[in-house]
Write an enzyme that holds these catalytic residues in place. Structure first.
Site, mmCIF file in Angstrom:
data_model
loop_
_atom_site.group_PDB
_atom_site.id
_atom_site.type_symbol
_atom_site.label_atom_id
_atom_site.label_comp_id
_atom_site.label_asym_id
_atom_site.label_seq_id
_atom_site.Cartn_x
_atom_site.Cartn_y
_atom_site.Cartn_z
ATOM 1 N N ASP A 62 3.870 24.923 32.335
ATOM 2 C CA ASP A 62 3.151 26.204 32.254
ATOM 3 C C ASP A 62 4.032 27.300 31.643
ATOM 4 O O ASP A 62 3.525 28.356 31.263
ATOM 5 C CB ASP A 62 2.744 26.654 33.672
ATOM 6 C CG ASP A 62 1.247 26.508 33.925
ATOM 7 O OD1 ASP A 62 0.496 26.347 32.948
ATOM 8 O OD2 ASP A 62 0.849 26.556 35.099
ATOM 9 N N GLN A 111 -1.296 25.210 40.528
ATOM 10 C CA GLN A 111 -2.417 26.070 40.155
ATOM 11 C C GLN A 111 -2.320 27.416 40.885
ATOM 12 O O GLN A 111 -2.192 27.462 42.107
ATOM 13 C CB GLN A 111 -3.744 25.357 40.507
ATOM 14 C CG GLN A 111 -4.983 26.100 40.072
ATOM 15 C CD GLN A 111 -5.129 26.197 38.557
ATOM 16 O OE1 GLN A 111 -4.900 25.238 37.820
ATOM 17 N NE2 GLN A 111 -5.495 27.362 38.067
ATOM 18 N N LYS A 151 -8.423 19.661 33.972
ATOM 19 C CA LYS A 151 -7.068 19.290 33.547
ATOM 20 C C LYS A 151 -6.844 17.802 33.778
ATOM 21 O O LYS A 151 -6.347 17.094 32.901
ATOM 22 C CB LYS A 151 -6.022 20.114 34.320
ATOM 23 C CG LYS A 151 -5.893 21.534 33.805
ATOM 24 C CD LYS A 151 -5.091 22.440 34.717
ATOM 25 C CE LYS A 151 -5.189 23.879 34.201
ATOM 26 N NZ LYS A 151 -4.628 24.875 35.108
#
Ligand code: NDP
Length: 299
Positions: free
Chosen positions: A122, A99, A55
């Site tokens: 997200d 995460q 990422k």
């Protein structure tokens, strides 16, 4: 029997990253700063470390800032929440990604709920889940949004098509179903309690498999000509002479590709779309947060 056409997620993701790079450069020219993504990793889970590294690399490659925060596994939850609050308040940070999974002493829902919904790239915050369900602009989870992009690229309008989503997780199955509904598909969500799954899948013009079971969906479950999107990533046990087992999806590619009209491979299908969409969501967040207009559908 004809072979299905292969949906090239890897190629589509590369094109998407190029478009994001152009939009990110335009943002920098207009805003006088780069768009920024903060990624928080707690602990040393090896798979998560690989994801976070990729990422960061791809964020920088697209001309955006990547702010990486690595916290030790024993970090108290209160410290993580304080970091999220700090990132919420930081004008250089447009998107925040924590995460998952988090260590077991942390409450994931509480952590996600602390992220400013307008920086929740997200799309996991309950406010964004509600926005998706009610048709308001927000952020949509990256993997299902990537699947819809591939479907629209392949099929054009999805209106009126019968879609079956196998899996009802908050990360993939449920938002996938919402997105297909928003595209005017007739949507069925199947799961572990569904009766006669092969018969349910056989009705579908679009099959999205997000189960986590290697090669579960067989070719004779697929309606001839259907479009099959395989979200699954499963590693088979290593065959003799291999150090690592092969990566396969939730669909038995060999048999399904004999029946489907189009199908995503694993690897190289949905997988590469996830990070590319995350970068797209970040550059969109930057524009929204800075009040700079953007044709979001053109990315
Ligand atoms: P979850 O484990 O959270 O959800 C799996 C879903 O599959 C559940 O809803 C479960 O039903 C359903 N299911 C399990 N067994 C069966 C069965 N025998 N028949 C029908 N349904 C079943 O997984 P995720 O949604 O997080 O992920 C799904 C897959 O997608 C995994 O392989 C994961 O690795 C992959 N993935 C890939 C990503 C990418 O970037 N390409 C990103 C995210 C995930 P129930 O609810 O009833 O238990």
């Amino acid at each position: 029997m004809t072979e299905a056409s292969i949906i090239d997620g890897k190629g589509f993701a590369a094109g998407l990253r190029e478009r994001v790079s152009r939009v990110a450069a335009d943002f920098e020219a207009k805003a006088g700063r780069k768009a920024g993504l903060a990624v928080v990793l707690v602990g040393e889970d090896p798979a998560s470390q690989v994801y976070v590294r990729n990422k960061n690399k791809q964020t920088v490659a697209c001309g955006m800032n990547s702010f990486e925060h690595k916290l030790p596994v024993e970090t108290p939850e209160a410290d993580l929440l304080a970091l999220v609050e700090k990132l919420n308040a930081d004008p250089a940070v447009d998107g925040i990604l924590v995460q998952l999974p988090l260590p077991s002493h942390m409450n994931e829902q509480k952590v996600i709920a602390t992220i400013n919904p307008d920086k929740d790239v997200d799309g996991f915050h309950v406010v964004n889940v509600g926005r998706l369900a009610t048709g308001l602009p927000g952020f949509v989870p990256c993997t299902p949004l990537g699947c819809v992009m591939l479907l629209k690229d392949k099929l054009g309008s999805l209106s009126g098509l019968d879609a079956v989503v196998i899996g009802r997780s908050n990360i993939v199955g449920k938002p996938m179903a919402q997105l297909l509904l928003a595209e005017s598909c007739t949507v069925t969500i199947a799961h572990s309690r569904t009766r006669d799954l092969p018969a349910v899948v056989r009705r579908a013009d679009i099959v999205v498999a997000a189960v986590g079971r290697a090669e579960m969906v067989k070719g004779d479950w697929i309606k001839p000509g259907a479009t099959v999107i395989d979200v699954g990533i499963n590693r088979l046990p290593p065959a003799e002479g291999e150090t690592k087992g092969k990566l396969v999806g939730d669909v038995d590619f060999a048999s399904a590709s004999q029946v489907a009209g189009a199908i995503t491979p694993v690897p190289g299908g949905v997988g590469p779309m996830t990070i590319a969409v995350l970068l797209r969501n970040t550059v969109v967040a930057a524009h929204r947060n800075a009040g700079i207009g953007l044709d979001e559908n053109a990315i």
